[in-house]
Scaffold this active site. Structure first.
Site, PDB file in Angstrom:
ATOM      1  N   GLY A  41     -15.992  11.585 -14.772  1.00  0.00           N
ATOM      2  CA  GLY A  41     -16.517  11.210 -13.548  1.00  0.00           C
ATOM      3  C   GLY A  41     -18.073  11.032 -13.714  1.00  0.00           C
ATOM      4  O   GLY A  41     -18.633  10.364 -13.028  1.00  0.00           O
ATOM      5  N   GLU A  95     -22.695  16.802 -12.799  1.00  0.00           N
ATOM      6  CA  GLU A  95     -21.134  16.606 -12.069  1.00  0.00           C
ATOM      7  C   GLU A  95     -21.135  15.570 -11.101  1.00  0.00           C
ATOM      8  O   GLU A  95     -22.052  15.442 -10.547  1.00  0.00           O
ATOM      9  CB  GLU A  95     -20.516  18.103 -11.602  1.00  0.00           C
ATOM     10  CG  GLU A  95     -18.868  18.046 -11.149  1.00  0.00           C
ATOM     11  CD  GLU A  95     -17.996  17.586 -11.960  1.00  0.00           C
ATOM     12  OE1 GLU A  95     -18.086  16.337 -12.683  1.00  0.00           O
ATOM     13  OE2 GLU A  95     -16.911  18.240 -12.147  1.00  0.00           O
ATOM     14  N   ASP A  99     -15.759  19.847  -5.195  1.00  0.00           N
ATOM     15  CA  ASP A  99     -14.821  19.715  -4.085  1.00  0.00           C
ATOM     16  C   ASP A  99     -14.531  21.123  -3.662  1.00  0.00           C
ATOM     17  O   ASP A  99     -15.278  21.784  -3.071  1.00  0.00           O
ATOM     18  CB  ASP A  99     -13.484  18.991  -4.708  1.00  0.00           C
ATOM     19  CG  ASP A  99     -12.521  18.643  -3.567  1.00  0.00           C
ATOM     20  OD1 ASP A  99     -12.841  18.753  -2.321  1.00  0.00           O
ATOM     21  OD2 ASP A  99     -11.459  18.263  -4.115  1.00  0.00           O
ATOM     22  N   LYS A 127     -18.879  18.190  -1.575  1.00  0.00           N
ATOM     23  CA  LYS A 127     -17.690  18.002  -0.451  1.00  0.00           C
ATOM     24  C   LYS A 127     -17.783  19.481   0.151  1.00  0.00           C
ATOM     25  O   LYS A 127     -16.863  20.096  -0.045  1.00  0.00           O
ATOM     26  CB  LYS A 127     -16.324  17.497  -0.960  1.00  0.00           C
ATOM     27  CG  LYS A 127     -15.639  16.516  -0.131  1.00  0.00           C
ATOM     28  CD  LYS A 127     -14.233  16.300  -0.597  1.00  0.00           C
ATOM     29  CE  LYS A 127     -14.204  15.290  -1.615  1.00  0.00           C
ATOM     30  NZ  LYS A 127     -12.871  15.019  -2.048  1.00  0.00           N
ATOM     31  N   PHE A 148     -11.784  11.400   0.359  1.00  0.00           N
ATOM     32  CA  PHE A 148     -11.504  11.008  -0.944  1.00  0.00           C
ATOM     33  C   PHE A 148     -12.031   9.847  -1.294  1.00  0.00           C
ATOM     34  O   PHE A 148     -11.853   8.699  -0.613  1.00  0.00           O
ATOM     35  CB  PHE A 148      -9.734  10.858  -1.323  1.00  0.00           C
ATOM     36  CG  PHE A 148      -9.376  10.904  -2.596  1.00  0.00           C
ATOM     37  CD1 PHE A 148      -9.477  12.058  -3.511  1.00  0.00           C
ATOM     38  CD2 PHE A 148      -9.580   9.628  -3.233  1.00  0.00           C
ATOM     39  CE1 PHE A 148      -9.370  12.079  -4.737  1.00  0.00           C
ATOM     40  CE2 PHE A 148      -9.396   9.560  -4.867  1.00  0.00           C
ATOM     41  CZ  PHE A 148      -9.267  10.626  -5.473  1.00  0.00           C
ATOM     42  N   ASP A 155     -12.755   8.459  -9.776  1.00  0.00           N
ATOM     43  CA  ASP A 155     -11.471   7.532 -10.103  1.00  0.00           C
ATOM     44  C   ASP A 155     -10.288   8.003  -8.943  1.00  0.00           C
ATOM     45  O   ASP A 155     -10.517   9.110  -8.357  1.00  0.00           O
ATOM     46  CB  ASP A 155     -10.725   7.732 -11.246  1.00  0.00           C
ATOM     47  CG  ASP A 155     -10.091   9.189 -11.538  1.00  0.00           C
ATOM     48  OD1 ASP A 155     -10.692  10.195 -11.303  1.00  0.00           O
ATOM     49  OD2 ASP A 155      -9.115   9.197 -11.875  1.00  0.00           O
TER      50      ASP A 155
HETATM   51  P1  IMP Z   1     -12.821  21.110  -7.799  1.00  0.00           P
HETATM   52  O1  IMP Z   1     -12.304  21.706  -8.881  1.00  0.00           O
HETATM   53  O2  IMP Z   1     -12.133  21.145  -6.665  1.00  0.00           O
HETATM   54  O3  IMP Z   1     -14.272  21.248  -7.237  1.00  0.00           O
HETATM   55  O4  IMP Z   1     -12.521  19.524  -8.180  1.00  0.00           O
HETATM   56  C1  IMP Z   1     -13.679  18.863  -9.134  1.00  0.00           C
HETATM   57  C2  IMP Z   1     -13.147  17.677  -9.586  1.00  0.00           C
HETATM   58  O5  IMP Z   1     -11.826  17.012  -8.452  1.00  0.00           O
HETATM   59  C3  IMP Z   1     -13.955  16.472  -9.473  1.00  0.00           C
HETATM   60  O6  IMP Z   1     -14.678  16.720 -11.023  1.00  0.00           O
HETATM   61  C4  IMP Z   1     -13.168  15.217  -9.709  1.00  0.00           C
HETATM   62  O7  IMP Z   1     -12.650  14.643 -10.820  1.00  0.00           O
HETATM   63  C5  IMP Z   1     -12.123  15.668  -8.562  1.00  0.00           C
HETATM   64  N1  IMP Z   1     -12.339  14.912  -7.276  1.00  0.00           N
HETATM   65  C6  IMP Z   1     -12.476  15.969  -6.263  1.00  0.00           C
HETATM   66  N2  IMP Z   1     -12.799  15.242  -5.128  1.00  0.00           N
HETATM   67  C7  IMP Z   1     -12.595  13.887  -5.357  1.00  0.00           C
HETATM   68  C8  IMP Z   1     -12.679  12.413  -4.747  1.00  0.00           C
HETATM   69  O8  IMP Z   1     -12.980  12.513  -3.517  1.00  0.00           O
HETATM   70  N3  IMP Z   1     -12.581  11.476  -5.627  1.00  0.00           N
HETATM   71  C9  IMP Z   1     -12.126  11.597  -6.721  1.00  0.00           C
HETATM   72  N4  IMP Z   1     -12.217  12.744  -7.528  1.00  0.00           N
HETATM   73  C10 IMP Z   1     -12.222  13.983  -6.883  1.00  0.00           C
HETATM   74 MG    MG Z   2     -10.567  12.773 -11.489  1.00  0.00          MG
END
Ligand code: IMP
Ligand code: MG
Length: 181
Positions: A41, A95, A99, A127, A148, A155
């Site tokens: 990403g 990054e 999220d 986020k 999202f 993606d």
């Molecule tokens: P985390 O470990 O929950 O912070 O997730 C991070 C990863 O989840 C990111 O690197 C993205 O690949 C994916 N991700 C989280 N939110 C979204 C979104 O809204 N759209 C697309 N991918 C997301």
């Molecule tokens: Mg992804």
């Protein structure tokens, strides 16, 4: 049929990248840095950001995958490791989105454990309302709501990465987001 609503335009992204590039260039002040992109990403963002950096840099990539975040939220697997040694080096992790924070927390801890002199984080999107573990974002593009989003590298099922803007995917297929507690 999925519907796309532009959340952040290509012009807004371009303008913010110029600002972030200036901030990073100022802070690093000729100090060599290893930019580490988290695949896949962050690639669009990284390529456009690094063209704005006036610091000596090397680039490398890291890839993780996480399993069923609802069942084992902390479990992050390394799929592609770094090629370069980061011992004693200053690292800037790039990054696309933070999220829950689990992925970043794991990567940041690992890079520090390996002896990087410093590890800073630059994320295009934050986020913040979805955060479950604390992660310090040193350079942040935009804070967004708990939606999202796709585009500009992000993606849904490997689609939409090529959109030149960030959009909200409004579709029956879009993954369910946990409701606010
Ligand atoms: P985390 O470990 O929950 O912070 O997730 C991070 C990863 O989840 C990111 O690197 C993205 O690949 C994916 N991700 C989280 N939110 C979204 C979104 O809204 N759209 C697309 N991918 C997301
Ligand atoms: Mg992804």
């Amino acid at each position: 049929m999925a519907e796309l609503k532009v959340l952040i335009s290509r012009e807004q992204i371009a303008k913010r990248i110029v600002e972030l590039g200036a901030d990073i260039t100022r802070d690093f002040a000729d100090q060599p840095v290893i930019l580490v992109g988290v695949l896949k990403g962050s690639v669009f963002f990284m390529v456009n950001l690094l063209k704005r950096l006036k610091v000596p840099l090397a680039i490398d990539f890291f890839q993780t995958s996480s399993y069923g975040s609802s069942t084992s939220p902390g479990e992050v697997r390394i799929r592609k490791d770094l090629d370069l040694s980061i011992r004693g080096k200053d690292v800037l992790l790039i990054e696309d989105i933070v999220d829950t924070g689990y992925t970043l927390r794991t990567i940041l801890d690992l890079l520090r454990f390996r002896g990087a002199r410093s590890v800073r984080l630059c994320a295009l999107l934050d986020k913040a309302a979805a955060r479950e573990v604390d992660v310090q974002i040193d350079y942040r593009g935009f804070e967004i709501e708990k939606l999202f989003v796709v585009g500009y590298g992000l993606d849904f099922d490997e689609r939409y990465r090529n959109l030149p803007f960030i959009a909200v995917l409004d579709s029956e297929d879009a993954p369910d987001l946990p409701s606010p507690s």
